[in-house]
Design an enzyme around this catalytic site. Structure first.
Site, PDB file in Angstrom:
ATOM      1  N   CYS A   1       0.874  -1.003   0.201  1.00 39.63           N
ATOM      2  CA  CYS A   1       0.207   0.003  -0.306  1.00 39.63           C
ATOM      3  C   CYS A   1       1.105   0.856  -0.063  1.00 39.63           C
ATOM      4  O   CYS A   1       1.797   1.119   0.672  1.00 39.63           O
ATOM      5  CB  CYS A   1      -0.356  -0.214   1.087  1.00 39.63           C
ATOM      6  SG  CYS A   1      -1.786   1.397   0.978  1.00 39.63           S
TER       7      CYS A   1
ATOM      8  N   CYS B   1      -0.385   6.706   6.584  1.00 44.24           N
ATOM      9  CA  CYS B   1      -2.091   5.949   7.595  1.00 44.24           C
ATOM     10  C   CYS B   1      -1.355   4.561   8.602  1.00 44.24           C
ATOM     11  O   CYS B   1      -0.863   4.123   8.207  1.00 44.24           O
ATOM     12  CB  CYS B   1      -2.420   4.517   6.376  1.00 44.24           C
ATOM     13  SG  CYS B   1      -3.845   4.069   7.331  1.00 44.24           S
TER      14      CYS B   1
ATOM     15  N   CYS C   1      -8.227 -11.085  21.833  1.00 41.66           N
ATOM     16  CA  CYS C   1      -8.305 -10.413  21.100  1.00 41.66           C
ATOM     17  C   CYS C   1      -7.026  -8.981  21.268  1.00 41.66           C
ATOM     18  O   CYS C   1      -5.885  -8.467  20.603  1.00 41.66           O
ATOM     19  CB  CYS C   1      -8.934  -9.582  20.833  1.00 41.66           C
ATOM     20  SG  CYS C   1     -10.032  -8.105  21.674  1.00 41.66           S
TER      21      CYS C   1
ATOM     22  N   GLN D   1     -17.061 -11.805  13.454  1.00 43.86           N
ATOM     23  CA  GLN D   1     -15.005 -11.411  13.126  1.00 43.86           C
ATOM     24  C   GLN D   1     -15.588 -11.099  12.256  1.00 43.86           C
ATOM     25  O   GLN D   1     -15.980 -10.922  10.614  1.00 43.86           O
ATOM     26  CB  GLN D   1     -15.007 -12.612  13.530  1.00 43.86           C
ATOM     27  CG  GLN D   1     -14.320 -13.415  14.801  1.00 43.86           C
ATOM     28  CD  GLN D   1     -13.774 -12.799  15.877  1.00 43.86           C
ATOM     29  OE1 GLN D   1     -12.904 -12.521  15.429  1.00 43.86           O
ATOM     30  NE2 GLN D   1     -13.901 -12.645  16.987  1.00 43.86           N
TER      31      GLN D   1
ATOM     32  N   GLU E   1     -24.443 -10.522  27.318  1.00 46.07           N
ATOM     33  CA  GLU E   1     -23.431  -9.273  26.678  1.00 46.07           C
ATOM     34  C   GLU E   1     -24.440  -8.572  26.588  1.00 46.07           C
ATOM     35  O   GLU E   1     -25.596  -8.641  26.823  1.00 46.07           O
ATOM     36  CB  GLU E   1     -23.706 -10.588  24.668  1.00 46.07           C
ATOM     37  CG  GLU E   1     -23.944  -9.138  23.496  1.00 46.07           C
ATOM     38  CD  GLU E   1     -22.339  -8.366  22.917  1.00 46.07           C
ATOM     39  OE1 GLU E   1     -21.397  -9.502  23.054  1.00 46.07           O
ATOM     40  OE2 GLU E   1     -22.572  -7.371  23.296  1.00 46.07           O
TER      41      GLU E   1
ATOM     42  N   CYS F   1      -2.413   0.003   9.404  1.00 48.15           N
ATOM     43  CA  CYS F   1      -1.188  -1.206   9.268  1.00 48.15           C
ATOM     44  C   CYS F   1      -0.322  -1.203  10.319  1.00 48.15           C
ATOM     45  O   CYS F   1       0.577   0.360   9.846  1.00 48.15           O
ATOM     46  CB  CYS F   1      -1.105  -1.242   8.051  1.00 48.15           C
ATOM     47  SG  CYS F   1      -2.323  -2.602   6.806  1.00 48.15           S
TER      48      CYS F   1
HETATM   49  C1  LIG Z   1     -14.364 -10.047  21.090  1.00 48.95           C
HETATM   50  S1  LIG Z   1     -16.928  -9.597  20.944  1.00 48.95           S
HETATM   51  C2  LIG Z   1     -16.885 -11.417  20.686  1.00 48.95           C
HETATM   52  C3  LIG Z   1     -18.348 -11.260  20.777  1.00 48.95           C
HETATM   53  C4  LIG Z   1     -18.981 -12.617  20.321  1.00 48.95           C
HETATM   54  N1  LIG Z   1     -17.873 -13.845  20.976  1.00 48.95           N
HETATM   55  C5  LIG Z   1     -18.155 -13.524  19.218  1.00 48.95           C
HETATM   56  O1  LIG Z   1     -16.522 -14.278  18.480  1.00 48.95           O
HETATM   57  O2  LIG Z   1     -18.575 -13.002  17.623  1.00 48.95           O
HETATM   58  C6  LIG Z   1     -17.269  -8.847  23.083  1.00 48.95           C
HETATM   59  C7  LIG Z   1     -18.390  -8.749  23.229  1.00 48.95           C
HETATM   60  O3  LIG Z   1     -18.556  -7.794  24.446  1.00 48.95           O
HETATM   61  C8  LIG Z   1     -19.696  -7.166  24.429  1.00 48.95           C
HETATM   62  N2  LIG Z   1     -18.928  -6.791  25.384  1.00 48.95           N
HETATM   63  C9  LIG Z   1     -18.415  -5.491  25.622  1.00 48.95           C
HETATM   64  N3  LIG Z   1     -17.965  -5.110  27.282  1.00 48.95           N
HETATM   65  C10 LIG Z   1     -19.239  -5.995  27.894  1.00 48.95           C
HETATM   66  C11 LIG Z   1     -19.606  -6.394  29.009  1.00 48.95           C
HETATM   67  N4  LIG Z   1     -18.950  -5.761  29.965  1.00 48.95           N
HETATM   68  N5  LIG Z   1     -20.405  -6.740  29.375  1.00 48.95           N
HETATM   69  C12 LIG Z   1     -21.190  -7.373  28.181  1.00 48.95           C
HETATM   70  N6  LIG Z   1     -20.399  -8.052  26.915  1.00 48.95           N
HETATM   71  C13 LIG Z   1     -19.353  -6.957  26.548  1.00 48.95           C
HETATM   72  C14 LIG Z   1     -19.058  -5.958  23.364  1.00 48.95           C
HETATM   73  O4  LIG Z   1     -21.105  -5.693  22.456  1.00 48.95           O
HETATM   74  C15 LIG Z   1     -18.678  -7.525  22.661  1.00 48.95           C
HETATM   75  O5  LIG Z   1     -20.361  -8.052  21.788  1.00 48.95           O
END
Ligand SMILES: C[S@@+](CC[C@H](N)C(=O)[O-])C[C@H]1O[C@@H](n2cnc3c(N)ncnc32)[C@H](O)[C@@H]1O
Length: 415
Positions: A99, A107, A369, A252, A302, A110
Protein backbone atom coordinates in the site's frame (compact mmCIF):
# COMPACT_ATOMS: atom_id res chain seq x y z
CA UNK A 1 -6.77 -0.64 33.38
CA UNK A 2 -3.48 0.52 31.81
CA UNK A 3 -3.94 2.23 28.43
CA UNK A 4 -1.36 2.06 25.65
CA UNK A 5 0.77 4.81 27.20
CA UNK A 6 0.89 3.15 30.63
CA UNK A 7 1.72 -0.11 28.88
CA UNK A 8 4.51 1.62 26.94
CA UNK A 9 5.83 3.28 30.10
CA UNK A 10 6.01 -0.17 31.70
CA UNK A 11 7.69 -1.64 28.61
CA UNK A 12 10.20 1.21 28.63
CA UNK A 13 10.98 0.59 32.31
CA UNK A 14 11.64 -3.06 31.49
CA UNK A 15 14.05 -2.17 28.71
CA UNK A 16 15.62 1.14 29.62
CA UNK A 17 19.06 1.67 31.07
CA UNK A 18 19.69 4.43 33.57
CA UNK A 19 21.50 6.99 31.40
CA UNK A 20 19.43 9.24 29.22
CA UNK A 21 22.12 11.43 27.65
CA UNK A 22 20.09 12.79 24.75
CA UNK A 23 17.41 15.39 25.42
CA UNK A 24 15.13 17.58 23.35
CA UNK A 25 17.55 20.53 23.46
CA UNK A 26 20.24 18.53 21.64
CA UNK A 27 18.00 17.12 18.92
CA UNK A 28 18.70 17.95 15.27
CA UNK A 29 16.25 20.42 13.68
CA UNK A 30 14.72 17.79 11.38
CA UNK A 31 14.06 15.48 14.36
CA UNK A 32 15.94 12.65 12.67
CA UNK A 33 18.33 10.70 14.88
CA UNK A 34 20.57 7.68 14.46
CA UNK A 35 21.84 5.40 13.22
CA UNK A 36 20.24 3.22 15.88
CA UNK A 37 20.23 -0.53 16.18
CA UNK A 38 16.71 -1.90 16.48
CA UNK A 39 16.09 -4.35 19.31
CA UNK A 40 13.18 -6.63 20.10
CA UNK A 41 9.55 -6.20 19.13
CA UNK A 42 7.14 -4.67 21.68
CA UNK A 43 3.35 -4.89 21.93
CA UNK A 44 1.65 -2.25 19.80
CA UNK A 45 3.35 -2.58 16.40
CA UNK A 46 6.80 -1.19 17.14
CA UNK A 47 10.30 -2.29 18.13
CA UNK A 48 12.50 -1.09 20.95
CA UNK A 49 15.67 0.86 20.16
CA UNK A 50 18.00 2.86 22.40
CA UNK A 51 19.73 6.12 21.76
CA UNK A 52 22.16 7.24 24.47
CA UNK A 53 20.27 5.05 26.91
CA UNK A 54 16.85 6.48 26.03
CA UNK A 55 14.20 4.01 24.86
CA UNK A 56 12.62 4.81 21.50
CA UNK A 57 9.64 2.82 20.25
CA UNK A 58 10.28 2.67 16.52
CA UNK A 59 7.60 1.89 13.94
CA UNK A 60 8.37 0.70 10.40
CA UNK A 61 11.50 -1.10 11.61
CA UNK A 62 12.33 -4.74 12.33
CA UNK A 63 14.51 -6.32 15.03
CA UNK A 64 18.20 -6.38 14.09
CA UNK A 65 17.96 -3.52 11.59
CA UNK A 66 20.05 -0.36 11.67
CA UNK A 67 17.88 2.67 10.89
CA UNK A 68 17.59 6.42 11.15
CA UNK A 69 14.54 7.52 13.08
CA UNK A 70 12.30 10.56 12.74
CA UNK A 71 11.06 11.26 16.28
CA UNK A 72 7.29 11.65 16.39
CA UNK A 73 6.71 12.01 20.15
CA UNK A 74 9.24 13.27 22.71
CA UNK A 75 6.67 14.13 25.40
CA UNK A 76 7.32 11.17 27.73
CA UNK A 77 10.13 11.08 30.27
CA UNK A 78 10.85 7.38 29.98
CA UNK A 79 10.46 6.79 26.22
CA UNK A 80 10.11 8.51 22.90
CA UNK A 81 8.42 7.37 19.71
CA UNK A 82 9.65 7.51 16.15
CA UNK A 83 9.38 6.15 12.61
CA UNK A 84 12.25 4.47 10.77
CA UNK A 85 12.70 6.76 7.78
CA UNK A 86 15.96 5.31 6.45
CA UNK A 87 17.01 1.68 6.63
CA UNK A 88 20.80 1.37 6.66
CA UNK A 89 20.88 -2.36 7.33
CA UNK A 90 17.73 -4.30 6.48
CA UNK A 91 16.41 -7.46 8.12
CA UNK A 92 15.94 -10.50 5.86
CA UNK A 93 12.30 -10.35 7.03
CA UNK A 94 11.73 -7.00 5.33
CA UNK A 95 9.54 -6.59 2.24
CA UNK A 96 8.13 -3.65 0.30
CA UNK A 97 4.69 -2.56 1.56
CA UNK A 98 1.99 -3.05 -1.07
CA UNK A 99 0.00 0.00 0.00
CA UNK A 100 1.42 3.42 -0.93
CA UNK A 101 0.16 4.94 2.33
CA UNK A 102 1.55 2.22 4.64
CA UNK A 103 4.86 4.01 5.35
CA UNK A 104 6.22 6.38 8.01
CA UNK A 105 3.94 9.30 8.85
CA UNK A 106 1.07 7.89 6.81
CA UNK A 107 -1.97 5.65 7.50
CA UNK A 108 -2.05 4.16 11.01
CA UNK A 109 -4.06 1.09 10.00
CA UNK A 110 -1.17 -1.27 9.21
CA UNK A 111 1.85 -1.79 11.45
CA UNK A 112 3.70 -4.63 9.71
CA UNK A 113 3.26 -4.33 5.93
CA UNK A 114 7.04 -3.96 5.69
CA UNK A 115 7.48 -7.48 7.13
CA UNK A 116 6.98 -10.74 5.26
CA UNK A 117 3.93 -12.74 6.43
CA UNK A 118 6.21 -15.29 8.15
CA UNK A 119 8.12 -12.50 9.93
CA UNK A 120 4.84 -10.87 11.03
CA UNK A 121 3.74 -14.12 12.64
CA UNK A 122 7.11 -14.54 14.36
CA UNK A 123 6.90 -10.97 15.72
CA UNK A 124 3.40 -11.61 17.02
CA UNK A 125 4.51 -14.87 18.63
CA UNK A 126 7.30 -12.96 20.45
CA UNK A 127 4.81 -10.39 21.71
CA UNK A 128 2.47 -13.07 23.08
CA UNK A 129 5.36 -14.92 24.75
CA UNK A 130 6.67 -11.72 26.33
CA UNK A 131 3.25 -10.54 27.56
CA UNK A 132 2.38 -13.90 29.13
CA UNK A 133 5.79 -14.21 30.77
CA UNK A 134 5.70 -10.65 32.12
CA UNK A 135 2.04 -10.38 33.14
CA UNK A 136 1.14 -13.96 34.07
CA UNK A 137 4.52 -15.55 34.86
CA UNK A 138 3.77 -18.17 32.21
CA UNK A 139 6.50 -19.52 29.90
CA UNK A 140 4.92 -20.95 26.81
CA UNK A 141 5.94 -21.81 23.26
CA UNK A 142 3.87 -19.83 20.79
CA UNK A 143 3.32 -20.39 17.11
CA UNK A 144 0.97 -17.99 15.36
CA UNK A 145 -1.14 -19.94 12.86
CA UNK A 146 -1.84 -18.59 9.40
CA UNK A 147 -5.41 -18.31 8.08
CA UNK A 148 -6.32 -19.18 4.48
CA UNK A 149 -6.59 -16.42 1.89
CA UNK A 150 -3.31 -14.48 2.24
CA UNK A 151 -2.55 -11.26 4.05
CA UNK A 152 -4.52 -8.81 1.87
CA UNK A 153 -8.21 -8.63 0.89
CA UNK A 154 -9.44 -10.21 4.16
CA UNK A 155 -11.23 -7.46 6.03
CA UNK A 156 -15.04 -7.62 5.88
CA UNK A 157 -15.68 -4.67 8.24
CA UNK A 158 -14.06 -1.36 7.32
CA UNK A 159 -14.24 2.06 8.95
CA UNK A 160 -13.29 5.33 7.23
CA UNK A 161 -13.59 9.03 7.86
CA UNK A 162 -14.83 10.85 4.81
CA UNK A 163 -13.80 14.39 3.96
CA UNK A 164 -14.29 16.38 0.76
CA UNK A 165 -16.05 13.34 -0.65
CA UNK A 166 -12.96 11.12 -0.25
CA UNK A 167 -12.35 8.15 2.05
CA UNK A 168 -9.54 8.60 4.57
CA UNK A 169 -8.05 6.86 7.61
CA UNK A 170 -6.31 8.31 10.63
CA UNK A 171 -2.57 8.78 10.80
CA UNK A 172 -0.99 6.68 13.57
CA UNK A 173 -1.82 8.16 17.03
CA UNK A 174 -3.23 11.27 15.39
CA UNK A 175 -6.49 12.87 14.32
CA UNK A 176 -4.94 13.83 11.00
CA UNK A 177 -6.45 12.12 7.99
CA UNK A 178 -4.68 10.25 5.20
CA UNK A 179 -6.53 9.53 1.97
CA UNK A 180 -6.72 5.82 1.16
CA UNK A 181 -5.39 4.76 -2.27
CA UNK A 182 -7.65 5.38 -5.30
CA UNK A 183 -8.44 1.66 -5.59
CA UNK A 184 -9.24 1.40 -1.86
CA UNK A 185 -7.53 -0.13 1.18
CA UNK A 186 -5.76 -3.36 0.18
CA UNK A 187 -6.88 -5.04 3.41
CA UNK A 188 -10.57 -4.73 2.45
CA UNK A 189 -12.28 -7.79 1.01
CA UNK A 190 -12.52 -7.62 -2.79
CA UNK A 191 -16.32 -7.79 -2.86
CA UNK A 192 -16.50 -4.47 -1.02
CA UNK A 193 -17.32 -1.33 -3.07
CA UNK A 194 -14.64 1.31 -3.60
CA UNK A 195 -14.80 3.57 -0.49
CA UNK A 196 -14.25 6.76 -2.52
CA UNK A 197 -17.40 5.96 -4.54
CA UNK A 198 -19.28 5.66 -1.21
CA UNK A 199 -17.72 8.87 0.12
CA UNK A 200 -18.31 10.99 -3.01
CA UNK A 201 -21.98 11.86 -2.29
CA UNK A 202 -21.22 12.82 1.33
CA UNK A 203 -19.82 16.25 0.52
CA UNK A 204 -17.05 18.26 2.20
CA UNK A 205 -17.88 17.55 5.88
CA UNK A 206 -16.36 14.71 7.87
CA UNK A 207 -18.50 11.60 8.34
CA UNK A 208 -17.87 8.16 9.79
CA UNK A 209 -18.35 5.57 7.07
CA UNK A 210 -18.72 1.93 8.06
CA UNK A 211 -18.83 -0.73 5.39
CA UNK A 212 -19.75 -4.33 6.27
CA UNK A 213 -19.71 -7.14 3.70
CA UNK A 214 -21.08 -10.59 4.49
CA UNK A 215 -19.69 -13.95 3.44
CA UNK A 216 -22.32 -13.93 0.65
CA UNK A 217 -20.89 -10.66 -0.70
CA UNK A 218 -23.80 -8.44 0.42
CA UNK A 219 -22.73 -5.01 1.65
CA UNK A 220 -24.37 -2.63 4.12
CA UNK A 221 -23.13 0.93 4.49
CA UNK A 222 -23.64 3.14 7.54
CA UNK A 223 -22.93 6.84 7.67
CA UNK A 224 -22.51 8.28 11.17
CA UNK A 225 -24.17 5.12 12.53
CA UNK A 226 -27.25 5.37 10.26
CA UNK A 227 -27.88 2.76 7.54
CA UNK A 228 -27.47 4.43 4.15
CA UNK A 229 -27.56 1.41 1.82
CA UNK A 230 -27.97 -2.35 2.03
CA UNK A 231 -29.89 -4.30 4.67
CA UNK A 232 -29.88 -3.60 8.43
CA UNK A 233 -28.86 -7.23 8.98
CA UNK A 234 -26.34 -9.46 7.23
CA UNK A 235 -26.25 -13.24 7.17
CA UNK A 236 -22.93 -14.96 7.93
CA UNK A 237 -22.10 -18.66 7.77
CA UNK A 238 -19.96 -20.31 10.44
CA UNK A 239 -19.82 -23.48 12.50
CA UNK A 240 -22.35 -25.13 10.20
CA UNK A 241 -25.03 -22.48 10.84
CA UNK A 242 -26.36 -19.23 9.44
CA UNK A 243 -25.96 -16.21 11.71
CA UNK A 244 -28.06 -13.05 11.64
CA UNK A 245 -25.76 -10.14 12.45
CA UNK A 246 -26.57 -6.44 12.76
CA UNK A 247 -24.84 -4.49 9.98
CA UNK A 248 -23.36 -2.26 12.69
CA UNK A 249 -22.79 -5.04 15.22
CA UNK A 250 -19.84 -7.24 16.12
CA UNK A 251 -18.76 -10.08 13.86
CA UNK A 252 -15.21 -11.36 13.43
CA UNK A 253 -13.58 -9.32 10.63
CA UNK A 254 -11.70 -12.11 8.84
CA UNK A 255 -13.91 -14.45 6.77
CA UNK A 256 -12.19 -17.54 8.21
CA UNK A 257 -12.07 -16.28 11.82
CA UNK A 258 -15.38 -17.52 13.20
CA UNK A 259 -14.86 -21.11 12.03
CA UNK A 260 -11.23 -21.09 13.19
CA UNK A 261 -12.09 -19.85 16.69
CA UNK A 262 -15.06 -22.19 17.12
CA UNK A 263 -12.89 -25.14 16.13
CA UNK A 264 -10.17 -24.10 18.63
CA UNK A 265 -12.69 -23.55 21.45
CA UNK A 266 -14.48 -26.89 20.88
CA UNK A 267 -11.20 -28.72 20.53
CA UNK A 268 -9.92 -27.23 23.79
CA UNK A 269 -13.10 -27.66 25.85
CA UNK A 270 -14.10 -31.09 24.49
CA UNK A 271 -17.74 -30.51 25.53
CA UNK A 272 -19.95 -33.44 26.44
CA UNK A 273 -23.69 -33.70 25.96
CA UNK A 274 -25.57 -32.66 29.09
CA UNK A 275 -22.88 -30.28 30.36
CA UNK A 276 -23.63 -26.65 31.31
CA UNK A 277 -21.73 -23.66 29.92
CA UNK A 278 -21.55 -19.88 30.18
CA UNK A 279 -20.77 -17.95 26.99
CA UNK A 280 -19.65 -14.57 28.36
CA UNK A 281 -19.39 -11.62 25.92
CA UNK A 282 -21.41 -13.78 23.52
CA UNK A 283 -22.20 -11.32 20.70
CA UNK A 284 -24.81 -12.93 18.44
CA UNK A 285 -24.16 -16.33 20.05
CA UNK A 286 -21.32 -17.84 17.99
CA UNK A 287 -19.78 -20.06 20.69
CA UNK A 288 -23.15 -20.66 22.36
CA UNK A 289 -24.47 -22.09 19.07
CA UNK A 290 -21.48 -24.39 18.64
CA UNK A 291 -21.83 -25.64 22.25
CA UNK A 292 -25.59 -26.16 21.90
CA UNK A 293 -24.89 -28.26 18.80
CA UNK A 294 -22.63 -30.41 21.00
CA UNK A 295 -25.55 -31.02 23.38
CA UNK A 296 -24.51 -28.44 26.01
CA UNK A 297 -26.95 -26.15 27.88
CA UNK A 298 -25.71 -22.60 27.38
CA UNK A 299 -26.32 -19.26 29.07
CA UNK A 300 -24.90 -16.33 27.10
CA UNK A 301 -24.33 -12.76 28.33
CA UNK A 302 -23.78 -9.72 26.15
CA UNK A 303 -24.03 -5.96 26.70
CA UNK A 304 -25.48 -5.12 23.26
CA UNK A 305 -29.27 -5.63 23.46
CA UNK A 306 -29.70 -6.01 19.71
CA UNK A 307 -26.97 -8.68 19.64
CA UNK A 308 -28.80 -10.53 22.43
CA UNK A 309 -32.07 -10.51 20.42
CA UNK A 310 -30.16 -11.89 17.45
CA UNK A 311 -28.37 -14.49 19.63
CA UNK A 312 -31.76 -15.72 20.85
CA UNK A 313 -32.99 -15.93 17.24
CA UNK A 314 -29.76 -17.59 16.05
CA UNK A 315 -29.64 -20.10 18.92
CA UNK A 316 -33.22 -20.63 20.17
CA UNK A 317 -32.07 -23.48 22.47
CA UNK A 318 -29.75 -21.14 24.37
CA UNK A 319 -30.58 -18.69 27.15
CA UNK A 320 -29.29 -15.15 26.70
CA UNK A 321 -29.21 -12.13 28.98
CA UNK A 322 -28.48 -8.54 28.04
CA UNK A 323 -26.21 -6.75 30.48
CA UNK A 324 -22.68 -6.23 31.70
CA UNK A 325 -20.96 -9.54 32.37
CA UNK A 326 -19.55 -8.37 35.72
CA UNK A 327 -23.10 -7.71 36.97
CA UNK A 328 -25.03 -10.56 35.33
CA UNK A 329 -22.49 -13.21 36.30
CA UNK A 330 -23.35 -12.65 39.99
CA UNK A 331 -26.88 -13.97 39.36
CA UNK A 332 -25.76 -16.97 37.32
CA UNK A 333 -25.70 -20.51 38.78
CA UNK A 334 -23.07 -21.22 41.45
CA UNK A 335 -21.63 -24.06 39.36
CA UNK A 336 -20.98 -24.72 35.70
CA UNK A 337 -18.92 -27.20 33.66
CA UNK A 338 -17.53 -24.92 30.97
CA UNK A 339 -16.97 -21.21 30.38
CA UNK A 340 -16.15 -19.30 27.21
CA UNK A 341 -14.81 -15.78 27.74
CA UNK A 342 -14.44 -13.54 24.69
CA UNK A 343 -14.09 -10.03 26.12
CA UNK A 344 -13.24 -6.80 24.28
CA UNK A 345 -9.64 -5.53 24.25
CA UNK A 346 -9.73 -4.39 27.86
CA UNK A 347 -10.10 -8.01 29.00
CA UNK A 348 -12.47 -9.53 31.55
CA UNK A 349 -10.89 -8.09 34.71
CA UNK A 350 -10.62 -9.24 38.28
CA UNK A 351 -14.33 -9.37 39.24
CA UNK A 352 -15.33 -11.46 36.22
CA UNK A 353 -12.33 -13.79 36.53
CA UNK A 354 -13.00 -14.32 40.25
CA UNK A 355 -16.70 -14.97 39.60
CA UNK A 356 -15.88 -17.46 36.82
CA UNK A 357 -13.31 -19.34 38.92
CA UNK A 358 -15.73 -19.51 41.87
CA UNK A 359 -18.12 -21.59 39.65
CA UNK A 360 -15.43 -24.31 39.47
CA UNK A 361 -15.73 -25.02 35.74
CA UNK A 362 -13.76 -28.04 34.55
CA UNK A 363 -12.42 -25.95 31.62
CA UNK A 364 -12.36 -22.30 30.53
CA UNK A 365 -11.78 -21.14 26.94
CA UNK A 366 -10.47 -17.58 26.91
CA UNK A 367 -10.66 -16.04 23.42
CA UNK A 368 -8.44 -12.96 23.50
CA UNK A 369 -7.86 -10.15 21.03
CA UNK A 370 -5.24 -8.49 23.23
CA UNK A 371 -2.29 -10.47 24.63
CA UNK A 372 -1.72 -7.95 27.45
CA UNK A 373 -5.31 -8.32 28.69
CA UNK A 374 -4.96 -12.09 28.30
CA UNK A 375 -1.75 -11.99 30.37
CA UNK A 376 -3.41 -10.01 33.17
CA UNK A 377 -6.48 -12.28 33.24
CA UNK A 378 -4.42 -15.49 33.09
CA UNK A 379 -2.35 -14.16 35.99
CA UNK A 380 -5.58 -13.68 37.96
CA UNK A 381 -6.85 -17.14 36.95
CA UNK A 382 -3.60 -18.66 38.24
CA UNK A 383 -4.20 -16.99 41.62
CA UNK A 384 -7.66 -18.57 41.59
CA UNK A 385 -6.24 -22.07 41.01
CA UNK A 386 -6.46 -22.38 37.21
CA UNK A 387 -3.50 -23.16 34.96
CA UNK A 388 -2.96 -22.78 31.25
CA UNK A 389 -3.48 -26.14 29.57
CA UNK A 390 -2.96 -25.04 25.96
CA UNK A 391 -2.61 -21.91 23.89
CA UNK A 392 -3.28 -21.39 20.19
CA UNK A 393 -2.76 -18.10 18.37
CA UNK A 394 -4.12 -17.04 15.01
CA UNK A 395 -3.15 -14.32 12.56
CA UNK A 396 -6.72 -12.99 12.17
CA UNK A 397 -5.49 -9.46 11.39
CA UNK A 398 -2.56 -9.74 8.95
CA UNK A 399 -0.42 -6.62 8.42
CA UNK A 400 -1.62 -5.10 11.71
CA UNK A 401 -0.16 -5.77 15.15
CA UNK A 402 -3.40 -7.38 16.34
CA UNK A 403 -3.48 -11.07 17.28
CA UNK A 404 -6.10 -13.52 18.49
CA UNK A 405 -5.40 -16.23 21.07
CA UNK A 406 -7.45 -19.10 22.42
CA UNK A 407 -6.23 -20.13 25.88
CA UNK A 408 -7.65 -23.22 27.56
CA UNK A 409 -7.42 -23.21 31.36
CA UNK A 410 -8.17 -26.03 33.74
CA UNK A 411 -8.00 -26.44 37.53
CA UNK A 412 -4.37 -26.69 38.62
CA UNK A 413 -3.35 -30.12 39.86
CA UNK A 414 -2.51 -29.88 43.57
CA UNK A 415 0.27 -32.32 44.50
C1 LIG B 1 -14.79 -9.75 20.97
S1 LIG B 1 -16.53 -9.54 20.90
C2 LIG B 1 -17.03 -11.25 20.96
C3 LIG B 1 -18.41 -11.56 20.44
C4 LIG B 1 -18.71 -13.02 20.18
N1 LIG B 1 -18.15 -13.91 21.18
C5 LIG B 1 -18.25 -13.43 18.79
O1 LIG B 1 -17.22 -14.09 18.66
O2 LIG B 1 -18.93 -13.06 17.82
C6 LIG B 1 -16.84 -8.93 22.50
C7 LIG B 1 -18.30 -8.70 22.80
O3 LIG B 1 -18.39 -8.26 24.15
C8 LIG B 1 -19.43 -7.30 24.24
N2 LIG B 1 -19.14 -6.55 25.49
C9 LIG B 1 -18.24 -5.57 25.69
N3 LIG B 1 -18.20 -5.23 26.98
C10 LIG B 1 -19.10 -6.01 27.63
C11 LIG B 1 -19.52 -6.13 28.98
N4 LIG B 1 -18.99 -5.36 29.96
N5 LIG B 1 -20.45 -7.05 29.28
C12 LIG B 1 -21.00 -7.81 28.31
N6 LIG B 1 -20.65 -7.75 27.00
C13 LIG B 1 -19.71 -6.86 26.67
C14 LIG B 1 -19.35 -6.54 22.94
O4 LIG B 1 -20.59 -5.92 22.65
C15 LIG B 1 -18.99 -7.64 21.95
O5 LIG B 1 -20.14 -8.21 21.38
Amino acid sequence: MPGPSARDEAAARRTTSTTQGIDEATLPADGIVGPVEVGSVAHGGHCVARLDGRVIFVRHALPGEVVRVRLTDTSHASFWRGDAVEVLQASPGRTTPRCPVAGPGMCGGCDWQHATPQTQRELKASVIREQLAHLAGIDVDVEVEELPGGTFGWRTRMGYVTRDGRATMRRHRSKELVEVPADGCPLAIEAQPNPHALAAPLGPDEHLLRVATSAEGRTSVLVDGVLSSGEPELVEHAAGRDWRVDADGFWQGHPAAADTLVEAVLDGLAPEAGERAFDLYCGVGLFAGALVDAGVQVWGVEIDKRAVELAQANVPQGRFTAGKVDRVVRRMPRATDLVVLDPPRTGAGKDVIDAVASRNPRAIAYVACDPAALGRDLGRLRKQGYELESLRSFDLFPNTHHIECVAICVPAVVI
